[in-house]
Design a protein around this motif. Structure first.
Motif, PDB file in Angstrom:
ATOM      1  N   TRP A  62      28.570  58.757  56.182  1.00  0.00           N
ATOM      2  CA  TRP A  62      28.820  57.747  55.146  1.00  0.00           C
ATOM      3  C   TRP A  62      30.310  57.490  54.922  1.00  0.00           C
ATOM      4  N   ALA A  63      31.175  58.080  55.724  1.00  0.00           N
ATOM      5  CA  ALA A  63      32.616  57.879  55.536  1.00  0.00           C
ATOM      6  C   ALA A  63      33.023  56.435  55.845  1.00  0.00           C
ATOM      7  N   LYS A  64      32.476  55.868  56.923  1.00  0.00           N
ATOM      8  CA  LYS A  64      32.847  54.495  57.282  1.00  0.00           C
ATOM      9  C   LYS A  64      32.431  53.498  56.211  1.00  0.00           C
ATOM     10  N   PRO A  65      31.194  53.520  55.705  1.00  0.00           N
ATOM     11  CA  PRO A  65      30.862  52.591  54.613  1.00  0.00           C
ATOM     12  C   PRO A  65      31.763  52.754  53.397  1.00  0.00           C
ATOM     13  N   THR A  66      32.172  53.995  53.107  1.00  0.00           N
ATOM     14  CA  THR A  66      33.059  54.219  51.969  1.00  0.00           C
ATOM     15  C   THR A  66      34.385  53.505  52.176  1.00  0.00           C
ATOM     16  N   LYS A  67      34.982  53.722  53.347  1.00  0.00           N
ATOM     17  CA  LYS A  67      36.291  53.124  53.624  1.00  0.00           C
ATOM     18  C   LYS A  67      36.203  51.605  53.701  1.00  0.00           C
ATOM     19  N   PHE A  68      35.179  51.093  54.354  1.00  0.00           N
ATOM     20  CA  PHE A  68      35.022  49.649  54.460  1.00  0.00           C
ATOM     21  C   PHE A  68      34.801  49.017  53.094  1.00  0.00           C
ATOM     22  N   ALA A  69      33.984  49.645  52.262  1.00  0.00           N
ATOM     23  CA  ALA A  69      33.700  49.087  50.940  1.00  0.00           C
ATOM     24  C   ALA A  69      34.957  49.025  50.084  1.00  0.00           C
ATOM     25  N   LEU A  70      35.748  50.076  50.105  1.00  0.00           N
ATOM     26  CA  LEU A  70      36.973  50.091  49.307  1.00  0.00           C
ATOM     27  C   LEU A  70      37.976  49.066  49.828  1.00  0.00           C
ATOM     28  N   SER A  71      38.090  48.952  51.142  1.00  0.00           N
ATOM     29  CA  SER A  71      39.021  47.992  51.725  1.00  0.00           C
ATOM     30  C   SER A  71      38.606  46.555  51.408  1.00  0.00           C
ATOM     31  N   ILE A  72      37.326  46.253  51.541  1.00  0.00           N
ATOM     32  CA  ILE A  72      36.841  44.900  51.236  1.00  0.00           C
ATOM     33  C   ILE A  72      36.973  44.608  49.749  1.00  0.00           C
ATOM     34  N   LEU A  73      36.760  45.613  48.909  1.00  0.00           N
ATOM     35  CA  LEU A  73      36.939  45.433  47.467  1.00  0.00           C
ATOM     36  C   LEU A  73      38.373  44.983  47.162  1.00  0.00           C
ATOM     37  N   LEU A  74      39.357  45.677  47.747  1.00  0.00           N
ATOM     38  CA  LEU A  74      40.758  45.305  47.533  1.00  0.00           C
ATOM     39  C   LEU A  74      41.049  43.913  48.068  1.00  0.00           C
ATOM     40  N   TYR A  75      40.552  43.618  49.248  1.00  0.00           N
ATOM     41  CA  TYR A  75      40.739  42.301  49.848  1.00  0.00           C
ATOM     42  C   TYR A  75      40.179  41.219  48.924  1.00  0.00           C
ATOM     43  N   SER A  76      38.966  41.416  48.439  1.00  0.00           N
ATOM     44  CA  SER A  76      38.287  40.399  47.642  1.00  0.00           C
ATOM     45  C   SER A  76      39.016  40.119  46.333  1.00  0.00           C
ATOM     46  N   VAL A  77      39.394  41.174  45.628  1.00  0.00           N
ATOM     47  CA  VAL A  77      40.071  40.988  44.339  1.00  0.00           C
ATOM     48  C   VAL A  77      41.431  40.317  44.545  1.00  0.00           C
ATOM     49  N   THR A  78      42.178  40.756  45.564  1.00  0.00           N
ATOM     50  CA  THR A  78      43.505  40.187  45.805  1.00  0.00           C
ATOM     51  C   THR A  78      43.432  38.709  46.124  1.00  0.00           C
ATOM     52  N   TRP A  79      42.547  38.339  47.055  1.00  0.00           N
ATOM     53  CA  TRP A  79      42.456  36.928  47.430  1.00  0.00           C
ATOM     54  C   TRP A  79      41.846  36.088  46.315  1.00  0.00           C
ATOM     55  N   ALA A 100      34.706  33.690  53.615  1.00  0.00           N
ATOM     56  CA  ALA A 100      35.124  35.070  53.854  1.00  0.00           C
ATOM     57  C   ALA A 100      34.214  36.052  53.116  1.00  0.00           C
ATOM     58  N   ALA A 101      33.872  35.729  51.876  1.00  0.00           N
ATOM     59  CA  ALA A 101      33.018  36.613  51.086  1.00  0.00           C
ATOM     60  C   ALA A 101      31.644  36.779  51.734  1.00  0.00           C
ATOM     61  N   VAL A 102      31.043  35.674  52.162  1.00  0.00           N
ATOM     62  CA  VAL A 102      29.707  35.727  52.765  1.00  0.00           C
ATOM     63  C   VAL A 102      29.728  36.516  54.070  1.00  0.00           C
ATOM     64  N   PHE A 103      30.710  36.265  54.908  1.00  0.00           N
ATOM     65  CA  PHE A 103      30.745  36.909  56.215  1.00  0.00           C
ATOM     66  C   PHE A 103      31.123  38.391  56.115  1.00  0.00           C
ATOM     67  N   LEU A 104      32.002  38.725  55.171  1.00  0.00           N
ATOM     68  CA  LEU A 104      32.309  40.145  54.956  1.00  0.00           C
ATOM     69  C   LEU A 104      31.089  40.879  54.405  1.00  0.00           C
ATOM     70  N   GLY A 105      30.358  40.212  53.523  1.00  0.00           N
ATOM     71  CA  GLY A 105      29.129  40.809  53.012  1.00  0.00           C
ATOM     72  C   GLY A 105      28.134  41.067  54.125  1.00  0.00           C
ATOM     73  N   ALA A 106      28.021  40.104  55.060  1.00  0.00           N
ATOM     74  CA  ALA A 106      27.110  40.281  56.193  1.00  0.00           C
ATOM     75  C   ALA A 106      27.550  41.448  57.078  1.00  0.00           C
ATOM     76  N   GLU A 107      28.859  41.576  57.262  1.00  0.00           N
ATOM     77  CA  GLU A 107      29.357  42.696  58.070  1.00  0.00           C
ATOM     78  C   GLU A 107      28.987  44.033  57.433  1.00  0.00           C
ATOM     79  N   MET A 108      29.129  44.117  56.104  1.00  0.00           N
ATOM     80  CA  MET A 108      28.803  45.378  55.432  1.00  0.00           C
ATOM     81  C   MET A 108      27.312  45.686  55.508  1.00  0.00           C
TER      82      MET A 108
END
Length: 337
Positions: A62-79, A100-108
């Motif tokens: 579960w390390a990868k989902p953790t890192k990806f989720a936190l990174s996408i969270l920062l990306y989303s709020v900043t943009w 970007a939001a839809v496609f990042l969500g699909a990736e996750m």
């Protein structure tokens, strides 16, 4: 849809109404919705690290989902915040942010789904399904990169009154795009994969197979090169460079010299050049198969040279500002990107 800036505040709400959290959510509803979902995913993934003892490529599964989720969270709020500040081409930026939001969500969804299935999401061509999902992720991230590029370019059509803020936000977004693009280096097949006709295509480790000893949680290799490092450092210039500017503005309350817009702009420019130089060094180091924790003499000398040049640039920027009349620093929150 957002309204035009200047009519009802930053993103279609009237200032003063609702809680601050609700107002922030209206910066860009699709991106902020994604951020909220990523916060939930991060919590679930952290719990998964604790209760699920499965290991994948040397890390808790579960390390990868953790890192990806936190990174996408920062990306989303900043943009979301950046888009909320735009006054020109805002509708186009809104749609790019939504894409970007839809496609990042699909990736996750794919990343988490593969974890549930007990296999890797990246570089995996072991079955037709795994290969199709990996190819789909590649297409998704290309669209996200293009959408991000469009918004970054739109920001150049929205100059604010402070050059230092303009430079920090614009440079941060462009360096982040470079960092995102560096991720594509990981998709190239290694010599060993080509020789063995491996079902896996690509790797983040250079010089050794993925899954060896790595730093806690991050997993960055301690025995070989790791392309995740420049990828990570580059992407988060989006937050780090504007944060540097905020730090300079806070220091300006006590340091008179920093109240000069030109001084802050020059310091940000020096920081951006130094950041790019360090990003290039990290990429070069990784491609040579060298661990981040075991730099050789050449890497050490290059890093020292970067530090010396940045230091000299800082001194030059400060000396150039001496004798000029100081102007009070404005809060970054009033910036129109």
């Amino acid at each position: 849809m957002p309204t035009q800036a200047g009519q009802t505040g930053h993103a279609g709400y009237e200032p003063g109404r609702g809680t601050r959290l609700a107002q922030a959510f209206r910066w860009h509803v699709p991106l902020m919705t994604l951020a909220a979902l990523m916060a939930v995913v991060a919590v679930v993934a952290i719990v998964g690290i604790v209760v699920d003892d499965r290991v994948l490529t040397g890390l808790p599964i579960w390390a990868k989902p953790t890192k990806f989720a936190l990174s996408i969270l920062l990306y989303s709020v900043t943009w979301a915040w950046f888009i909320s500040q735009l006054t020109r081409l805002r509708r186009t930026a809104w749609w790019m942010g939504t894409v970007a939001a839809v496609f990042l969500g699909a990736e996750m969804v794919i990343v988490v789904g593969q974890v549930i299935r007990g296999t890797t999401s990246h570089f995996n061509g072991t079955t037709p399904l795994n290969a199709a999902l990996y190819q789909m992720m590649g297409m998704l991230i290309v669209v996200v990169w293009v959408a991000t590029l469009v918004v970054a370019l739109i920001m150049f059509r929205n100059p604010g009154p402070d050059r230092a803020r303009n430079l920090a936000v614009r440079a941060g977004s462009l360096v982040a795009l470079v960092g995102m693009a560096l991720g594509f280096l990981m998709t190239l097949p290694t010599k060993q994969q080509i020789a063995e006709d491996s079902p896996f295509t690509g790797a983040h480790t250079v010089g050794l197979p993925d899954g060896g000893p790595g730093l806690p949680l991050l997993g960055w290799s301690t025995v070989a090169g790791d392309l995740r490092i420049p990828h990570f450092v580059g992407m988060h210039a989006l937050q780090l460079i504007p944060l540097l500017l905020i730090g300079l503005e806070l220091l300006a309350r006590k340091v008179t010299l920093l109240r000069q817009e030109k001084v802050r702009a020059r310091l940000v420019a020096v920081a951006v050049v130094g950041y790019l130089a360090e990003l290039a060094l990290l990429t070069w180091q990784a491609l040579r198969g060298q661990s981040i924790v075991r730099p050789d003499l050449l890497t050490g000398l290059t890093f020292t040279g970067i530090v010396v040049c940045v230091g000299a640039g800082v001194l030059a920027a400060l000396r150039a500002g001496q004798g000029r009349s100081a102007r009070p620093a404005r809060s970054l929150s009033t910036q129109s990107s």
